[in-house]
Write a protein that holds these residues in place. Structure first.
Motif, PDB file in Angstrom:
ATOM      1  N   LEU A  48       0.852  -1.188   0.000  1.00 17.94           N
ATOM      2  CA  LEU A  48       0.000   0.000   0.000  1.00 17.94           C
ATOM      3  C   LEU A  48       0.887   1.236   0.000  1.00 17.94           C
ATOM      4  N   GLY A  49       0.558   2.196  -0.850  1.00 17.16           N
ATOM      5  CA  GLY A  49       1.316   3.439  -0.928  1.00 17.16           C
ATOM      6  C   GLY A  49       2.410   3.442  -1.971  1.00 17.16           C
ATOM      7  N   ASP A  50       2.802   2.271  -2.487  1.00 19.46           N
ATOM      8  CA  ASP A  50       3.825   2.225  -3.538  1.00 19.46           C
ATOM      9  C   ASP A  50       3.321   2.933  -4.791  1.00 19.46           C
ATOM     10  N   LEU A  51       4.231   3.536  -5.519  1.00 21.59           N
ATOM     11  CA  LEU A  51       3.905   4.075  -6.838  1.00 21.59           C
ATOM     12  C   LEU A  51       4.344   3.041  -7.857  1.00 21.59           C
ATOM     13  N   VAL A  52       3.397   2.572  -8.643  1.00 21.35           N
ATOM     14  CA  VAL A  52       3.672   1.491  -9.584  1.00 21.35           C
ATOM     15  C   VAL A  52       3.343   1.920 -11.008  1.00 21.35           C
ATOM     16  N   LEU A  53       4.126   1.394 -11.944  1.00 27.30           N
ATOM     17  CA  LEU A  53       3.871   1.612 -13.360  1.00 27.30           C
ATOM     18  C   LEU A  53       3.020   0.455 -13.836  1.00 27.30           C
ATOM     19  N   ALA A  67      -5.254  -0.225  -2.715  1.00 25.71           N
ATOM     20  CA  ALA A  67      -5.923  -1.422  -2.189  1.00 25.71           C
ATOM     21  C   ALA A  67      -5.302  -2.667  -2.823  1.00 25.71           C
ATOM     22  N   ILE A  68      -5.188  -3.703  -1.999  1.00 24.17           N
ATOM     23  CA  ILE A  68      -4.640  -4.972  -2.474  1.00 24.17           C
ATOM     24  C   ILE A  68      -5.537  -6.102  -1.961  1.00 24.17           C
ATOM     25  N   HIS A  72      -6.574  -8.822  -7.038  1.00 26.19           N
ATOM     26  CA  HIS A  72      -6.517  -7.532  -7.736  1.00 26.19           C
ATOM     27  C   HIS A  72      -5.800  -6.465  -6.918  1.00 26.19           C
ATOM     28  N   ILE A  73      -5.362  -5.457  -7.645  1.00 26.87           N
ATOM     29  CA  ILE A  73      -4.727  -4.282  -7.042  1.00 26.87           C
ATOM     30  C   ILE A  73      -5.461  -3.062  -7.587  1.00 26.87           C
ATOM     31  N   THR A  74      -5.706  -2.092  -6.725  1.00 21.86           N
ATOM     32  CA  THR A  74      -6.344  -0.857  -7.152  1.00 21.86           C
ATOM     33  C   THR A  74      -5.350   0.275  -6.977  1.00 21.86           C
ATOM     34  N   THR A  75      -5.265   1.118  -7.997  1.00 24.39           N
ATOM     35  CA  THR A  75      -4.371   2.267  -7.978  1.00 24.39           C
ATOM     36  C   THR A  75      -5.171   3.546  -8.159  1.00 24.39           C
ATOM     37  N   LYS A  76      -4.527   4.662  -7.868  1.00 28.63           N
ATOM     38  CA  LYS A  76      -5.195   5.964  -8.012  1.00 28.63           C
ATOM     39  C   LYS A  76      -4.126   7.039  -8.140  1.00 28.63           C
ATOM     40  N   GLY A  77      -4.362   8.000  -9.002  1.00 24.64           N
ATOM     41  CA  GLY A  77      -3.499   9.169  -9.084  1.00 24.64           C
ATOM     42  C   GLY A  77      -3.762  10.078  -7.898  1.00 24.64           C
ATOM     43  N   ASP A  78      -2.709  10.677  -7.346  1.00 20.28           N
ATOM     44  CA  ASP A  78      -2.876  11.547  -6.175  1.00 20.28           C
ATOM     45  C   ASP A  78      -3.770  12.753  -6.461  1.00 20.28           C
ATOM     46  N   HIS A  82     -11.013   9.887  -8.409  1.00 21.98           N
ATOM     47  CA  HIS A  82     -11.510   8.511  -8.478  1.00 21.98           C
ATOM     48  C   HIS A  82     -10.358   7.511  -8.639  1.00 21.98           C
ATOM     49  N   ALA A  83     -10.605   6.297  -8.194  1.00 26.85           N
ATOM     50  CA  ALA A  83      -9.623   5.219  -8.335  1.00 26.85           C
ATOM     51  C   ALA A  83      -9.684   4.640  -9.744  1.00 26.85           C
ATOM     52  N   ASP A  84      -8.580   4.016 -10.140  1.00 31.08           N
ATOM     53  CA  ASP A  84      -8.543   3.296 -11.411  1.00 31.08           C
ATOM     54  C   ASP A  84      -9.312   1.981 -11.239  1.00 31.08           C
ATOM     55  N   PRO A  85      -9.711   1.359 -12.341  1.00 30.56           N
ATOM     56  CA  PRO A  85     -10.343   0.041 -12.221  1.00 30.56           C
ATOM     57  C   PRO A  85      -9.338  -0.953 -11.629  1.00 30.56           C
TER      58      PRO A  85
END
Length: 135
Positions: A48-53, A67-68, A72-78, A82-85
């Motif tokens: 959680l909190g990592d920046l991933v490509l 979220a993990i 699945h993993i959920t990411t979001k731009g700061d 809204h979160a990414d799918p």
């Protein structure tokens, strides 16, 4: 063309080599700004909190893990509301290792904080050299 680049980036990182790219967009503002250089290293299990490509619908996106689950993993731009799918862990190409602000922004910051003699020297260098060392 984008798919080819994403596949090449994935292959490069899978070989254990870091990848440096120029950031585009504003979704991670203010941490990462348009034009900054980012270096991504091969992925580790995300935290959680990592920046991933990630490969998000044939686009490379660098966003924060929010979220993990087991599948699945959920990411979001700061800077986006809204979160990414949710994505499969295999969609992660790498983890952010470091950033380098584009040179102009870094120089403006240094000039603003520099002691007066250093700031004056930077101004003289700009006049003599043109846009370098700080454009």
């Amino acid at each position: 063309m984008k798919r080819v680049f994403i596949d090449l980036a994935r292959e490069h990182l899978a070989r254990g080599m870091p990848l440096t790219l120029e950031a585009e967009g504003h979704s991670m503002w203010p941490l990462i700004q348009h034009g900054d250089r980012i270096t991504v290293e091969p992925p580790l299990p995300p935290q959680l909190g990592d920046l991933v490509l990630v490969d998000l619908h044939d686009r490379l996106v660098l966003h924060r893990v929010i979220a993990i689950t087991h599948t699945h993993i959920t990411t979001k731009g700061d800077a986006v509301p809204h979160a990414d799918p949710p994505i499969a862990p295999t969609a992660i190409l790498g983890v952010l290792a470091r950033t380098a602000p584009r040179f102009n922004r870094a120089c403006a910051f240094v000039s603003a904080l520099a002691p007066r003699p250093l700031a004056q020297l930077l101004q003289r260098l700009r006049r003599v050299v043109g846009s370098a060392p700080c454009a």
